[in-house]
Motif scaffolding. Structure first.
Motif, PDB file in Angstrom:
ATOM      1  N   GLU A 274      43.237  39.601  33.171  1.00 21.97           N
ATOM      2  CA  GLU A 274      42.899  40.028  34.534  1.00 21.97           C
ATOM      3  C   GLU A 274      41.398  39.880  34.788  1.00 21.97           C
ATOM      4  O   GLU A 274      40.977  39.466  35.886  1.00 21.97           O
ATOM      5  CB  GLU A 274      43.333  41.480  34.742  1.00 21.97           C
ATOM      6  N   ARG A 275      40.596  40.214  33.800  1.00 15.10           N
ATOM      7  CA  ARG A 275      39.136  40.098  33.949  1.00 15.10           C
ATOM      8  C   ARG A 275      38.727  38.629  34.048  1.00 15.10           C
ATOM      9  O   ARG A 275      37.766  38.299  34.748  1.00 15.10           O
ATOM     10  CB  ARG A 275      38.445  40.785  32.773  1.00 15.10           C
ATOM     11  N   THR A 277      40.505  36.272  35.469  1.00 14.91           N
ATOM     12  CA  THR A 277      40.827  35.902  36.849  1.00 14.91           C
ATOM     13  C   THR A 277      39.799  36.470  37.823  1.00 14.91           C
ATOM     14  O   THR A 277      39.399  35.807  38.792  1.00 14.91           O
ATOM     15  CB  THR A 277      42.234  36.414  37.220  1.00 14.91           C
ATOM     16  N   ASP A 278      39.355  37.709  37.560  1.00  8.70           N
ATOM     17  CA  ASP A 278      38.355  38.332  38.434  1.00  8.70           C
ATOM     18  C   ASP A 278      37.047  37.540  38.452  1.00  8.70           C
ATOM     19  O   ASP A 278      36.285  37.598  39.429  1.00  8.70           O
ATOM     20  CB  ASP A 278      38.064  39.766  37.970  1.00  8.70           C
ATOM     21  N   LEU A 279      36.779  36.790  37.364  1.00  7.12           N
ATOM     22  CA  LEU A 279      35.567  35.965  37.317  1.00  7.12           C
ATOM     23  C   LEU A 279      35.745  34.650  38.075  1.00  7.12           C
ATOM     24  O   LEU A 279      34.805  33.856  38.152  1.00  7.12           O
ATOM     25  CB  LEU A 279      35.212  35.661  35.853  1.00  7.12           C
TER      26      LEU A 279
END
Length: 307
Positions: A274-275, A277-279
């Protein structure tokens, strides 16, 4: 208890090449002990010294309490050896391979015949007893080679890369036979470069590279010590992996960039994805798996087992 194998400073050189570089290890009776490492790490050379077919250059080695350089025949009579390549006699039928091999140990023919029938049952080859060796599949030949190595009721069974070249189904059948030997208390010593095989079969193992022992312990101990709980494998493309890894710095406990993928070591792989993708990074493929001995080896040596 006195170990069945004890090595101290064990060394083997071939001219300027040091194949085994001063290693120490012990194997107690009844243990399944593995040497894990890539081809050329010194595993087979170590096995040959333990098997009393190659003399050591330096160090001390005791097998069943004896020095292999001085008591080779006595030691070999109590060993079962499964070489890397099957060396069965193609001119003999399956059952005959066992009986003839047993005669080399001076075992009476009637005893060889009885043991051969028992071992064919153990190897699930009863219906192939009268077949020629060339009629067998690769997995069957491997099981027959193991059965042959047991004809003299050895105290130690040595297996050099036992499942190389076998398909997954044949490997699992062979593993089952080896599990049964472990349950009987047979001491197993095996070399492998398959991490799943080492995890399945070995009570304890040493990780070997360039003739040296890099780490020692049970598979679970080594994974806990040298790897995180999970690994996220991300593929961005061979020309983009390095750039993507640079942007992922600080996101995981450790990052390894391989030619085809980026490995991120973490305790929670899904949260890490998830992190990522957040980047704003979107790998072409992603996979979260538990850490393995492959990751241990990569951590210790900086390269993959299968290189």
């Amino acid at each position: 208890m006195t170990p069945v194998i004890a090595a101290r400073g064990l060394t083997k050189t071939f001219g300027d090449l040091t194949a085994v570089d001063g290693i120490d290890f012990e194997v107690p009776a009844g243990e399944s002990f593995g040497l894990l490492g890539p081809n050329g790490a010194g595993k087979s050379t170590t096995m040959r010294m333990v098997g009393a077919v190659s003399s050591r250059t330096a160090g001390d080695l005791r097998v069943l309490g004896l020095d292999p350089d001085a008591h080779g025949p006595e030691i070999r009579s109590q060993l079962g050896v499964v070489p890397q390549e099957d060396n069965l006699d193609p001119e003999l039928k399956v059952r005959e391979n066992l009986i003839v091999y047993g005669r080399y140990f001076g075992i009476p023919k009637a005893v060889c015949a009885k043991r051969a029938d028992e071992l064919l049952a153990f190897a699930q080859l009863e219906d192939k007893a009268r077949n020629k060796v060339d009629d067998l599949s690769g997995g069957m030949k491997r099981r027959l080679t193991i059965a042959r190595a047991l004809i003299n009721e050895p105290r130690i069974l040595m297996l050099d890369e036992p499942t190389t070249g076998l398909d997954p189904q044949a490997r699992h059948v062979l593993w089952d036979r080896l599990f049964r030997l472990k349950e009987r208390g047979t001491t197993l010593v095996l070399t492998t470069h398959y991490m799943d095989e080492a995890e399945q079969l070995c009570d304890r193992l040493v990780v070997v590279d360039h003739g040296r022992i890099m780490a020692e312990g049970s598979p679970s101990q080594l994974i806990r010590q040298y790897a995180s709980r999970e690994v996220a494998e991300l593929r961005f493309g061979s020309d983009r992996n390095a750039d993507a890894a640079a942007r992922l710095e600080g996101l995981a406990e450790r990052i390894e960039v391989l030619p085809d993928r980026v490995l991120l070591y973490t305790d929670d792989g899904e949260a890490l994805l998830e992190r990522v993708t957040d980047l704003g990074l979107h790998p072409t493929t992603s996979l979260v798996r538990r850490s393995s001995l492959e990751d241990v080896f990569l951590r210790l040596t900086g390269r993959s087992l299968i290189e």
